[in-house]
Structures are given as structure tokens and as C-alpha cells.
Design a protein around this motif. Structure first.
Motif, PDB file in Angstrom:
ATOM      1  N   ARG A 221       2.548  -3.154  -7.075  1.00 55.98           N
ATOM      2  CA  ARG A 221       1.161  -3.434  -7.392  1.00 55.98           C
ATOM      3  C   ARG A 221       1.086  -4.730  -8.210  1.00 55.98           C
ATOM      4  O   ARG A 221       2.021  -5.068  -8.937  1.00 55.98           O
TER       5      ARG A 221
ATOM      6  N   ARG B  46       0.812  -1.217   0.000  1.00 56.47           N
ATOM      7  CA  ARG B  46       0.000   0.000   0.000  1.00 56.47           C
ATOM      8  C   ARG B  46       0.847   1.270   0.000  1.00 56.47           C
ATOM      9  O   ARG B  46       0.469   2.278  -0.612  1.00 56.47           O
ATOM     10  N   TYR B  47       1.998   1.214   0.672  1.00 52.23           N
ATOM     11  CA  TYR B  47       2.796   2.429   0.848  1.00 52.23           C
ATOM     12  C   TYR B  47       3.999   2.489  -0.083  1.00 52.23           C
ATOM     13  O   TYR B  47       4.903   3.302   0.115  1.00 52.23           O
TER      14      TYR B  47
END
Length: 220
Positions: free
Chosen positions: A146, A141-142
């Protein structure tokens, strides 16, 4: 995952960090009850290359004892966390009396590990990032990480890997993480891959421990 494996009659090897096993002992019992192998995967998914030899040894011994207590069987194999193999990992593996390692990539087929050119008696069941779900499907997420590859495209890569291994009469081995592969769209792609494999004749589904035993039986 367990339902899918049961449907296809596939015994699997679950490499568990010992702390994960302590936190989820019911999972360990479920794996054993379904006839799967429980094998070593570090204490808390530590990086061996960042540990001193004494610390690496202590955590490995502690992990083996923990998995034996929870599963009822002493582990016979190891997959190091992140496939991180230090200068001391092989010596610790031998001290533990493990039959196999599954962390290295020198071949597509199993082979015996050597130490200073001498046989060790430890079978290597090689892994490969191509046959691992994490490089294709992980998300951070950070960070910029992906899952850019659709699950069915990943399964297509693995299908080609299987087809080539089958044509050679060799080993097809996947590395899957329940928290990565275990989502509906990804499980659908994995199920299609297993359906593809199932139509082939002469397939032997085996745990890593069974593969290691087979290698030694036919190497003598």
C-alpha cells in the motif's frame, strides 16, 4: 506529465517496454514531438535474471528495432526492467552500441562501466530506490503493498536529495512511472518539487542521452 515538463522546459527520458510502445504508438510520437528521449526498457518488462542469454539478447535486439521504427531514432540507452541486470546484460548493451545504461547503483554520480576490470565505453547514469516513486506510492490490490507515504512527504525526500546534489554540484535524477506519479495529488507534489528546483541558479535539465554525452566530453 508532458504538460508539466513543458511548463518547466524540462527534456525527459521515457524508458518504454517495446510492447507498451506497440500498444500506444501515439505516446511515442508525443514524446518525440515534445523533444524527449525514447530509450529501452525491455520487450515486455521481462526479468533479465530469469532469461537465458540467447533469449535476453533476442528480446533486447527486438526492442531496439521496435523503438527505432516507432520513434524514428535508434535508442542510445537502456534502463533494464526492474533494474534487473544479468551476467549478460552488459555484453548485450555493448553489442547494441548503446552509449549508456541506467540500472545500477554504485555511485550517486555517473561513471563508466567496466567488464573484467576493463573500460567498456558505456556510461552508467545511476538510479536509486530512494529517488523512485514506486517504493513509496505503489499499490497491489491482492497483497499487503500500500502507498503509506503521503505524496508531499515523498517530494520532501526528493527535495533533500536535490539540495544535497546541488550543494555538491552533482546529478539529481528521478525515476517516475506515469501510471504511479500521474495522479492529481501526486502531480501537485511533483510540481512543488520542480518549482523548488527552478529557483536555483545554474540548473541544467537534460535527458539521459545528453548526460552521457556530457560525461564523455568532460572525461576526455
Amino acid at each position: 506529465m508532458l504538460r508539466l515538463l513543458e511548463r518547466h522546459g524540462i527534456p525527459a527520458s521515457f524508458f518504454m517496454p517495446a510492447v507498451s510502445a506497440l500498444l500506444h504508438p501515439g505516446e511515442v510520437r508525443d514524446y518525440v514531438a515534445a523533444g524527449h528521449e525514447v530509450a529501452m526498457h525491455g520487450w515486455i518488462h521481462e526479468r533479465n535474471m530469469l532469461l537465458g542469454p540467447a533469449d535476453e539478447r533476442e528480446l533486447a535486439l527486438r526492442a531496439a528495432d521496435t523503438l527505432e521504427k516507432l520513434s524514428g531514432t535508434r535508442p542510445v540507452g537502456i534502463r533494464t526492467p526492474s533494474w534487473d541486470f544479468s551476467d549478460h546484460t552488459l555484453a548485450i548493451t555493448r553489442e547494441l552500441g548503446l552509449r549508456y545504461d541506467s540500472s545500477l547503483m554504485a555511485d550517486d554520480e555517473p561513471y563508466e562501466l567496466l567488464a573484467d576490470g576493463e573500460p567498456t565505453g558505456v556510461v552508467e547514469i545511476p538510479v536509486e530506490w530512494i529517488r523512485d516513486d514506486a517504493p513509496y506510492l505503489m499499490m497491489d490490490r491482492y497483497a499487503a503493498l500500500r502507498p503509506y507515504t503521503p505524496p508531499r512527504q515523498v517530494a520532501g525526500i526528493w527535495r533533500d536529495e536535490f539540495d544535497a546534489a546541488y550543494a555538491e554540484g552533482g546529478l539529481f535524477q528521478l525515476t517516475l512511472h506515469p501510471h504511479i506519479i500521474g495522479h492529481r495529488s501526486r502531480m501537485a507534489a511533483l510540481a512543488e518539487l520542480l518549482d523548488h528546483i527552478a529557483v536555483h541558479q545554474g540548473i541544467w535539465y537534460a535527458t539521459h542521452a545528453q548526460v552521457a554525452e556530457h560525461v564523455w566530453k568532460h572525461a576526455r
